[in-house]
Motif scaffolding. Sequence first.
Motif, PDB file in Angstrom:
ATOM      1  N   ILE A  10     -65.427  -5.715 155.644  1.00 37.51           N
ATOM      2  CA  ILE A  10     -64.823  -6.393 156.788  1.00 37.51           C
ATOM      3  C   ILE A  10     -65.283  -7.852 156.872  1.00 37.51           C
ATOM      4  CG2 ILE A  10     -64.430  -4.312 158.148  1.00 37.51           C
ATOM      5  CD1 ILE A  10     -66.984  -5.118 159.749  1.00 37.51           C
ATOM      6  N   ASN A  11     -65.883  -8.351 155.796  1.00 31.07           N
ATOM      7  CA  ASN A  11     -66.221  -9.770 155.739  1.00 31.07           C
ATOM      8  C   ASN A  11     -67.202 -10.179 156.829  1.00 31.07           C
ATOM      9  OD1 ASN A  11     -65.991 -12.321 154.579  1.00 31.07           O
ATOM     10  ND2 ASN A  11     -64.393 -12.947 155.998  1.00 31.07           N
ATOM     11  N   CYS A  12     -68.050  -9.239 157.248  1.00 31.00           N
ATOM     12  CA  CYS A  12     -68.926  -9.515 158.392  1.00 31.00           C
ATOM     13  C   CYS A  12     -69.935 -10.597 158.076  1.00 31.00           C
ATOM     14  CB  CYS A  12     -69.655  -8.249 158.815  1.00 31.00           C
ATOM     15  SG  CYS A  12     -70.776  -7.620 157.545  1.00 31.00           S
ATOM     16  N   HIS A  42     -71.001   0.191 154.115  1.00 28.59           N
ATOM     17  CA  HIS A  42     -71.728   1.064 153.184  1.00 28.59           C
ATOM     18  C   HIS A  42     -71.125   1.021 151.781  1.00 28.59           C
ATOM     19  CE1 HIS A  42     -73.039   3.534 156.954  1.00 28.59           C
ATOM     20  NE2 HIS A  42     -73.262   2.242 157.041  1.00 28.59           N
ATOM     21  N   ARG A  81     -77.656  -9.792 166.449  1.00 21.76           N
ATOM     22  CA  ARG A  81     -77.177 -10.349 165.183  1.00 21.76           C
ATOM     23  C   ARG A  81     -75.877  -9.683 164.709  1.00 21.76           C
ATOM     24  NH1 ARG A  81     -81.236 -12.799 161.195  1.00 21.76           N
ATOM     25  NH2 ARG A  81     -79.626 -14.350 161.462  1.00 21.76           N
ATOM     26  N   VAL A  82     -75.069  -9.249 165.668  1.00 22.16           N
ATOM     27  CA  VAL A  82     -73.744  -8.743 165.303  1.00 22.16           C
ATOM     28  C   VAL A  82     -72.857  -9.931 164.951  1.00 22.16           C
ATOM     29  CG1 VAL A  82     -71.692  -7.598 166.199  1.00 22.16           C
ATOM     30  CG2 VAL A  82     -73.945  -6.652 166.676  1.00 22.16           C
ATOM     31  N   ILE A 139     -71.112  -1.420 164.865  1.00 20.95           N
ATOM     32  CA  ILE A 139     -70.895  -2.832 165.207  1.00 20.95           C
ATOM     33  C   ILE A 139     -69.810  -2.964 166.270  1.00 20.95           C
ATOM     34  CG2 ILE A 139     -69.994  -4.994 164.310  1.00 20.95           C
ATOM     35  CD1 ILE A 139     -71.297  -4.400 161.723  1.00 20.95           C
ATOM     36  N   MET A 140     -68.713  -2.247 166.058  1.00 23.06           N
ATOM     37  CA  MET A 140     -67.605  -2.342 167.003  1.00 23.06           C
ATOM     38  C   MET A 140     -68.018  -1.806 168.372  1.00 23.06           C
ATOM     39  SD  MET A 140     -65.265  -3.876 165.437  1.00 23.06           S
ATOM     40  CE  MET A 140     -65.413  -4.509 163.791  1.00 23.06           C
ATOM     41  N   PHE A 142     -72.936 -10.232 156.925  1.00 23.32           N
ATOM     42  CA  PHE A 142     -74.346  -9.829 157.011  1.00 23.32           C
ATOM     43  C   PHE A 142     -75.015 -10.030 155.653  1.00 23.32           C
ATOM     44  CE2 PHE A 142     -73.768  -6.443 160.589  1.00 23.32           C
ATOM     45  CZ  PHE A 142     -73.333  -7.449 161.425  1.00 23.32           C
ATOM     46  N   PRO A 157     -72.328  -2.897 156.665  1.00 22.83           N
ATOM     47  CA  PRO A 157     -71.880  -1.893 157.627  1.00 22.83           C
ATOM     48  C   PRO A 157     -70.784  -1.006 157.065  1.00 22.83           C
ATOM     49  CG  PRO A 157     -70.970  -4.012 158.204  1.00 22.83           C
ATOM     50  CD  PRO A 157     -71.886  -4.244 157.034  1.00 22.83           C
ATOM     51  N   PRO A 208     -64.921 -10.961 162.206  1.00 20.01           N
ATOM     52  CA  PRO A 208     -65.369 -11.280 160.847  1.00 20.01           C
ATOM     53  C   PRO A 208     -64.234 -11.330 159.829  1.00 20.01           C
ATOM     54  CG  PRO A 208     -65.976  -9.022 161.414  1.00 20.01           C
ATOM     55  CD  PRO A 208     -65.440  -9.664 162.655  1.00 20.01           C
ATOM     56  N   ARG A 228     -76.017 -13.481 154.972  1.00 15.73           N
ATOM     57  CA  ARG A 228     -77.218 -13.839 155.722  1.00 15.73           C
ATOM     58  C   ARG A 228     -78.487 -13.400 155.011  1.00 15.73           C
ATOM     59  NH1 ARG A 228     -75.349 -12.721 161.637  1.00 15.73           N
ATOM     60  NH2 ARG A 228     -76.086 -10.630 161.284  1.00 15.73           N
ATOM     61  N   PRO A 287     -78.735   0.948 158.336  1.00 13.79           N
ATOM     62  CA  PRO A 287     -78.997   0.757 159.760  1.00 13.79           C
ATOM     63  C   PRO A 287     -77.719   0.601 160.582  1.00 13.79           C
ATOM     64  CG  PRO A 287     -79.520  -1.222 158.528  1.00 13.79           C
ATOM     65  CD  PRO A 287     -79.177  -0.181 157.529  1.00 13.79           C
ATOM     66  N   ARG A 288     -76.632   0.203 159.931  1.00 11.16           N
ATOM     67  CA  ARG A 288     -75.434  -0.098 160.708  1.00 11.16           C
ATOM     68  C   ARG A 288     -74.209   0.481 160.040  1.00 11.16           C
ATOM     69  NH1 ARG A 288     -76.670  -6.032 162.952  1.00 11.16           N
ATOM     70  NH2 ARG A 288     -77.074  -5.316 165.052  1.00 11.16           N
ATOM     71  N   SER A 289     -73.176   0.642 160.852  1.00  9.76           N
ATOM     72  CA  SER A 289     -71.889   1.038 160.309  1.00  9.76           C
ATOM     73  C   SER A 289     -70.840   0.183 160.989  1.00  9.76           C
ATOM     74  CB  SER A 289     -71.638   2.512 160.584  1.00  9.76           C
ATOM     75  OG  SER A 289     -71.572   2.727 161.963  1.00  9.76           O
ATOM     76  N   VAL A 290     -69.624   0.212 160.468  1.00 11.66           N
ATOM     77  CA  VAL A 290     -68.542  -0.540 161.103  1.00 11.66           C
ATOM     78  C   VAL A 290     -68.395  -0.065 162.546  1.00 11.66           C
ATOM     79  CG1 VAL A 290     -66.075  -0.996 161.076  1.00 11.66           C
ATOM     80  CG2 VAL A 290     -67.338  -0.907 158.935  1.00 11.66           C
ATOM     81  N   GLN A 327     -70.959   8.010 157.194  1.00 15.53           N
ATOM     82  CA  GLN A 327     -69.708   7.257 157.213  1.00 15.53           C
ATOM     83  C   GLN A 327     -68.986   7.244 155.877  1.00 15.53           C
ATOM     84  OE1 GLN A 327     -69.192   3.088 159.083  1.00 15.53           O
ATOM     85  NE2 GLN A 327     -69.144   2.723 156.898  1.00 15.53           N
TER      86      GLN A 327
END
Lengths: 353, 528
Positions: free
Chosen positions: B381-383, B432, A240-241, A26-27, B385, B430, A292, B388, A20-23, B375
């Motif tokens: 990046i230590n997000c 992947h 929720r970013v 998010i950015m 997620f 994110p 992050p 969580r 659902p997401r990519s770096v 991608q």
Amino acid sequence: MSQGQTPSLQVGGAPHLPPPRSVASIMREVLYALIPGILAHVWYFGPWILFQLLIACTFALLAEWAMLKLRQQPLKPFLSDYTAVVTAVLFVLCSPPLMPWWVSAIGMFFAIVIAKHLYGGLGQNRFNPAMVGYVAVLIAYPQVMTQWLPPQMLFDELGLRSLDIGQGLWIILTGTPPEALTWDTISQATPLDTLRQGATKNLLINEIRVSPIFGQFGGWGWEWIANWYFLGGLWLLYRRVISWQVPVAAIATVVFLTLPFFLMDPDAHPFPMQHVFSGGIVLGAFFIATDPVSGSSTPMGKLLFGVGIGLIMLVIRRWSAYPDGVAFAVLCMNMLAPLLDRYTRPRIYGHER
Amino acid sequence: MSDFNNDIGQQLHRFHGGLQLRHYKQISCTESPPFIAVPKQLVVPLQQHAGLIAEPCVEVGQRVLRGQRIASAQSGISAHLHAPSSGTVSAIEARWVHHELRCQAVIIDCDGLDEAVALTPLNGWTQSAPESVVSHLQAMGVVGLGGAVFPSAQKIHQSLHQEQNIHTVILNGAECEPYLSCDESLMLSRPEEVIRGAQILCHAAQAQQVIIAIEDRMTEVEKRLLQCIKTKNLSHIQVVQVPTYYPEGGERQLIQVLTGEEVPSGGYPQDLGLVCFNVATAQASFKAVEHGEPLIQRLVTVTGQSVQHPGNWWARLGTPVDDLLRAAGGLQQAVDRIVMGGPIMGRCLIDTQAPVVKASNCILALSNAEVHDPQGELPCINCGFCVRVCPARLLPQELHWAVRSQQLDRARDYGLMDCIECGCCDQVCPSHIALVEDYRLGKHQLRVQQQEQQRAQLAKQRYEARQERLQQHEAALAARRQVRKSPASKPLDAKARIAAALAKKRQQKAAQQATNTTPPTSSDEDRS
């Protein structure tokens, strides 16, 4: 036969759902969330920030490209992940609007080359790149970095002259005001500076706040920009970013630490909301401290990270030579993040403790 | 009655993390799943269960009947296999099951007669000892059909032979991965068989109650199960609806939701007095016990955007996936991959000739659009997620770093072995990153390392024991040499030597009388 029509099949590891997401996504969301604040900035302080964004993003991407080349990394995935852009934008939002272009270039050099790539590139930087860049130029060019403009609406009231596009660009390109203008005639101390100088003269808060540059809580105009950042931050929370721990802990720490002082002596100590709505707290709490890579990643670690930022920032505002301390607070807490992560590990399912 | 907790399922609890996923289940859920025709050739891999591979007990060229045992469980964790139809064994050779498993398989050329061996139901199981039900389930090759394919008999056997009594059997009908609908379809079409199976498992495990956990969107299923329970007047069986939330159907998460308790790390649900089975396992147990039918077929969901008519089918084990896809209207051209299992934990198939096995709950033909990842992998990046969503409350990014940098001890310290491989972290990452693949690699390496350590430990013990023996030997020799050399023992006159010998003899006697067990030290010396 059935095999004949079987198309060639891909073989890969699970999961087999589209991520659902990519770096980059998010950015991008972070950038979208900053748009209201940037527009408010333009409204109050003029279009200069747009030029600054252009300059900083260009240098950031240039630096990113050069470092990727040097490090023999693939260009496309890293140049299109928007992380360098976010770094540049956050740097600009902390810096004065008429900063000369080379200051921006040097800031981006420190941010992208030193803080990011020399530490190993995306995901490896120990310190927040935008803040490293900002602090580097803050120390190298203390005067330039404190030449702030007042809100456009207050020019007349303050007896200052407004700039046209050409004059503004001239300053950005050359670093000096065009003839007939001096810094004194166009710039104005920020509300935090004013407060600090007033306090050193033993003025009462109410006396300091007579100046038109103060608004309801924080600086006139500044507080509205902060509101828009706040809105953007809420959006990021909703999406929720970012997680709630850092911004809530940072802002709550500022409020709860300043409240008793204000209650004891409202003449010498500003209202807590003034702390929250001046300087970079809202921007810092929602957008900078939530980086992050350089932050903590456990829930408890994030809370402590936020508390630490609020605390260090207040200490810097109160006792150091700098009027605002968000950048230093973030960098200090960056240093502590690995330690926080280590000692705030959540209890694993099925384990005691 | 005893001390069991009657409140299970009365109040639901939450597990940490998890994902709300679009489930795509309606597209395949059918009420009365049809049977797939027995194919010309069946491929029965010998590794269809958790544990040790089964050993073939038929020969090439031998004729086998439906339900005849064709491979036997090894001692330890293992399960029998039976011929899914009648025919001739044409080969026993290695075949691909999915892209991570290639193993020996019994190939049966079917004769189309589908002739069965004499079936041996366990009549009057309500009166028989639990152990005999257990051994019957073992004989019928029943394994967990939820995906883990753990031999059911051994699961019950373990729980019968532990201190903690089992009070509750949990039937897991909360198939939480998207796309899967075989369990729902089974409960819709054969609720009585599921309930009967529940009774059998409850009896076998000597439990007092059964809880059937289904997802809260399965209202029709609930109705049918409850009706069934009501007509049979089974007060010890309850149906509990749990939220549709991934990985709700994970054993440990389901237990947490139902009881609020956590299965101890490294332990089993049995430690809490619980034992979990999939609803399909219950149905297979019913077939095995009441009809004497071994596990030779299962319900399979065939779905995904690349099949024309998704649905559920009963398929004999060993049926090529191609037959199922054809039953579902065939593949469309846009197919990207075919997955056995759900989209989050499933394994890719090499080709469509791969057989249906006991673990094949789903055949998922996904189109490009359903898996597209433009991608590729970026650095972490230590997000957070993953932190969580992790239902085991791990720090997946720390595990990732530790495994990638080969710091296995650190990975273990951060709970690598507690990872349930649910793939939540993978799904939200994110960057992947193939996190679960990392963890599986790390776990494997840790197990290998542990085995090596054990071996090394043993070798060290042996070495040290030998060293000690040699040292004692050496010391004894030295002592004797000393005794010979010492002036006290050498030049004495005869009288004194006789006196000394007598004294020694007396001493020996006294020592022998005192303890019959330990021989005197001198005898050691003598031997050396």
